[in-house]
Write an enzyme that holds these catalytic residues in place. Structure first.
Site, PDB file in Angstrom:
ATOM      1  N   GLU A 198       0.883  -1.160   0.000  1.00  6.19           N
ATOM      2  CA  GLU A 198       0.000   0.000   0.000  1.00  6.19           C
ATOM      3  C   GLU A 198       0.922   1.211   0.000  1.00  6.19           C
ATOM      4  OE1 GLU A 198      -3.199   0.116  -0.238  1.00  6.19           O
ATOM      5  OE2 GLU A 198      -3.745  -1.979   0.099  1.00  6.19           O
ATOM      6  N   TYR A 210       3.062   5.165   6.503  1.00  3.30           N
ATOM      7  CA  TYR A 210       3.661   4.536   5.320  1.00  3.30           C
ATOM      8  C   TYR A 210       5.187   4.445   5.470  1.00  3.30           C
ATOM      9  CZ  TYR A 210       5.572   4.189   0.616  1.00  3.30           C
ATOM     10  OH  TYR A 210       6.320   3.817  -0.478  1.00  3.30           O
TER      11      TYR A 210
HETATM   12  N1  LIG Z   1       6.497   5.022  -7.115  1.00  4.57           N
HETATM   13  C1  LIG Z   1       7.310   5.639  -6.274  1.00  4.57           C
HETATM   14  O1  LIG Z   1       7.614   6.826  -6.457  1.00  4.57           O
HETATM   15  C2  LIG Z   1       7.897   4.894  -5.105  1.00  4.57           C
HETATM   16  C3  LIG Z   1       8.807   5.570  -4.275  1.00  4.57           C
HETATM   17  C4  LIG Z   1       9.355   4.893  -3.175  1.00  4.57           C
HETATM   18  C5  LIG Z   1       9.018   3.571  -2.936  1.00  4.57           C
HETATM   19  N2  LIG Z   1       8.132   2.944  -3.742  1.00  4.57           N
HETATM   20  C6  LIG Z   1       7.811   1.524  -3.427  1.00  4.57           C
HETATM   21  O2  LIG Z   1       7.968   0.735  -4.591  1.00  4.57           O
HETATM   22  C7  LIG Z   1       7.000  -0.314  -4.613  1.00  4.57           C
HETATM   23  C8  LIG Z   1       6.217  -0.292  -5.901  1.00  4.57           C
HETATM   24  O3  LIG Z   1       5.585   0.962  -6.037  1.00  4.57           O
HETATM   25  P1  LIG Z   1       4.759   1.387  -7.334  1.00  4.57           P
HETATM   26  O4  LIG Z   1       4.927   2.832  -7.521  1.00  4.57           O
HETATM   27  O5  LIG Z   1       5.072   0.456  -8.442  1.00  4.57           O
HETATM   28  O6  LIG Z   1       3.270   1.163  -6.772  1.00  4.57           O
HETATM   29  P2  LIG Z   1       1.990   0.542  -7.510  1.00  4.57           P
HETATM   30  O7  LIG Z   1       0.849   0.845  -6.628  1.00  4.57           O
HETATM   31  O8  LIG Z   1       1.936   0.945  -8.936  1.00  4.57           O
HETATM   32  O9  LIG Z   1       2.290  -1.023  -7.455  1.00  4.57           O
HETATM   33  C9  LIG Z   1       2.056  -1.805  -6.321  1.00  4.57           C
HETATM   34  C10 LIG Z   1       1.422  -3.108  -6.764  1.00  4.57           C
HETATM   35  O10 LIG Z   1       1.199  -3.920  -5.608  1.00  4.57           O
HETATM   36  C11 LIG Z   1      -0.077  -4.515  -5.729  1.00  4.57           C
HETATM   37  N3  LIG Z   1      -0.558  -4.820  -4.374  1.00  4.57           N
HETATM   38  C12 LIG Z   1      -1.063  -3.973  -3.447  1.00  4.57           C
HETATM   39  N4  LIG Z   1      -1.423  -4.658  -2.336  1.00  4.57           N
HETATM   40  C13 LIG Z   1      -1.147  -5.961  -2.584  1.00  4.57           C
HETATM   41  C14 LIG Z   1      -1.313  -7.176  -1.831  1.00  4.57           C
HETATM   42  N5  LIG Z   1      -1.846  -7.158  -0.615  1.00  4.57           N
HETATM   43  N6  LIG Z   1      -0.909  -8.335  -2.397  1.00  4.57           N
HETATM   44  C15 LIG Z   1      -0.387  -8.364  -3.642  1.00  4.57           C
HETATM   45  N7  LIG Z   1      -0.231  -7.266  -4.405  1.00  4.57           N
HETATM   46  C16 LIG Z   1      -0.602  -6.085  -3.865  1.00  4.57           C
HETATM   47  C17 LIG Z   1      -0.943  -3.502  -6.459  1.00  4.57           C
HETATM   48  O11 LIG Z   1      -2.047  -4.132  -7.105  1.00  4.57           O
HETATM   49  C18 LIG Z   1       0.050  -2.919  -7.442  1.00  4.57           C
HETATM   50  O12 LIG Z   1       0.033  -3.617  -8.676  1.00  4.57           O
HETATM   51  C19 LIG Z   1       6.145  -0.122  -3.367  1.00  4.57           C
HETATM   52  O13 LIG Z   1       6.626  -0.990  -2.360  1.00  4.57           O
HETATM   53  C20 LIG Z   1       6.386   1.310  -2.968  1.00  4.57           C
HETATM   54  O14 LIG Z   1       6.257   1.488  -1.583  1.00  4.57           O
HETATM   55  C21 LIG Z   1       7.568   3.570  -4.821  1.00  4.57           C
END
Ligand SMILES: NC(=O)c1ccc[n+]([C@@H]2O[C@H](COP(=O)([O-])OP(=O)(O)OC[C@H]3O[C@@H](n4cnc5c(N)ncnc54)[C@H](O)[C@@H]3O)[C@@H](O)[C@H]2O)c1
Ligand SMILES: [Zn+2]
Length: 378
Positions: free
Chosen positions: A86, A189
């Protein structure tokens, strides 16, 4: 390592990594629950990200909070890239249990299974975040390196948005955040990301599994969720510009973030997967360049080729950080990561993509109203 499991592999970062790994002849399995908040209610139609990997990876629809789904997904895998989470910073402040259950609980469950079942996992990559650093690292002329806490409402109401030294209250200078900077997240978060990282690095050591933690900065690019809280500003401004509406810039417009292009993030992550040097390390993934909000508005407007009035309003949101940009010398020197995309080039690709999408309804006024009601907007 041939067989790679990506949790959250239908998401923004995960789907891009999956496609790159396929190009390198890896077998990719994705475990993702296709969360409606990200993918809409009918992912086959409403989620371009999911469609981009459909029929290319071995897709398991399941959740990281289910033991059965984990056991099924881990079978025959050599490595796990654990991205499922999340990710809403604001939302995490009122859906606390959900964030803890999915992010910390899901990671704990994965480690529990690895500790107690037979498997062939040799490496785990865990997605952490710049959110663990809170306001980041600064320097006070008198007190050296310091870590400011939240800015005061009273100062911001007078138009003073700068961070202050917690010892002498003088204004301080921003420094790039190194990996050894103080960890002090300011959201639920951020706390969950810190915990995920610590759990994986600590437990994997005792299990003899290599682990790498990635502290991603603000990741953006084609395909990003237009409600991604990290880069929400790109979609909010885009919508305003494309509807010909004025842009209201918070604070004095000089607040900064480190925007890193999706392609670079996917490359950096794969470097850590392939490189033993990365084992048991944590890395910042960013560009090392701080971009301020005025530059964001102007660059977007330039590439959309639409001029709208830009108003620096002095409005602010309580709890927002002022600056954060990464020191990326560690990942550069240890595993050779060098970002290829600067902000201009990345934004050019981003705007091209947005131009091919339907213009979303401008919900800006509504979101301001909501924040005002919660007392978070001044
Ligand atoms: N995008 C950013 O700028 C950013 C920055 C720092 C860290 N992150 C981290 O990188 C990772 C990916 O981020 P993102 O931007 O691709 O996010 P995103 O929301 O596009 O992707 C996350 C995916 O996880 C899936 N998901 C959510 N809950 C789930 C569950 N209980 N079981 C299985 N799948 C589940 C969602 O369906 C989604 O496809 C995350 O851990 C996020 O915290 C992202
Ligand atoms: Zn001081």
């Amino acid at each position: 390592m041939k067989n790679i499991l990506i949790t959250g592999g239908a998401g923004f970062i995960g789907s891009n990594i999956a496609l790159k790994l396929l190009q390198r002849e890896k077998n990719v399995t994705v475990l993702d629950n296709l969360s409606p908040q990200i993918h809409g209610n009918n992912p086959e139609v409403t989620s371009p990200l999911y469609k981009s990997i459909l029929n290319k990876v071995n897709f398991i629809k399941g959740t990281v909070t289910s033991k059965e789904d984990w056991i099924n997904a881990i079978k025959d895998q050599d490595a796990i890239i654990h991205l499922a989470a999340e990710t809403g910073t604001g939302q995490s402040m009122y859906e606390i249990q959900k964030y803890v259950d999915v992010n910390i609980g899901g990671t704990a469950l994965m480690l529990d299974i690895l500790a107690n079942h037979s498997h062939q996992i040799k490496k785990i990559i865990i997605a952490s975040s710049r959110a663990i650093y809170g306001e980041g690292k600064y320097k006070c002329a008198k007190h050296g390196i310091i870590y400011p806490s939240e800015r005061k409402d009273t100062a911001m109401a007078k138009g003073d948005f700068s961070c202050k030294c917690p010892i002498c209250d003088d204004t301080v200078i921003i420094l790039p955040t190194t990996e050894d900077s103080k960890i002090h997240p300011t959201s639920v978060y951020g706390i969950t990301k810190q915990n995920q990282e610590q759990l994986v690095l600590t437990v994997c050591k005792s299990l003899g599994i290599a682990a790498v933690g990635y502290r991603y900065q603000n990741v953006y690019g084609p395909g990003q969720s237009l409600s991604n809280p990290y880069t929400g500003i790109l979609s909010i401004f885009s919508t305003r510009i494309k509807n010909g509406n004025l842009i209201n810039i918070f604070e004095d417009g000089k607040e900064t973030r480190d925007f890193v292009y999706i392609d670079d993030v996917a490359e950096a992550t794969i470097l850590g997967l392939e490189n033993d040097e990365a084992n048991n390390q944590v890395y910042n993934v960013g560009t090392g360049v701080a971009t301020n909000v005025i530059t964001v508005a102007e660059t977007l407007s330039k590439f959309y080729n639409i001029e709208v009035p830009i108003q620096i309003s002095g409005n602010y949101r309580l709890g927002d950080i002022r600056h954060n940009f990464a020191d990326i010398s560690k990942i550069k020197s240890e595993i050779g990561f060098d970002p290829k995309w600067n902000f201009e080039n990345g934004i050019q690709q981003f705007t091209k993509w947005v131009n091919e999408q339907e213009i979303p309804k401008d919900k800006y006024e509504l979101s301001i109203k909501e924040m005002k009601n919660k007392g978070l907007y001044k």
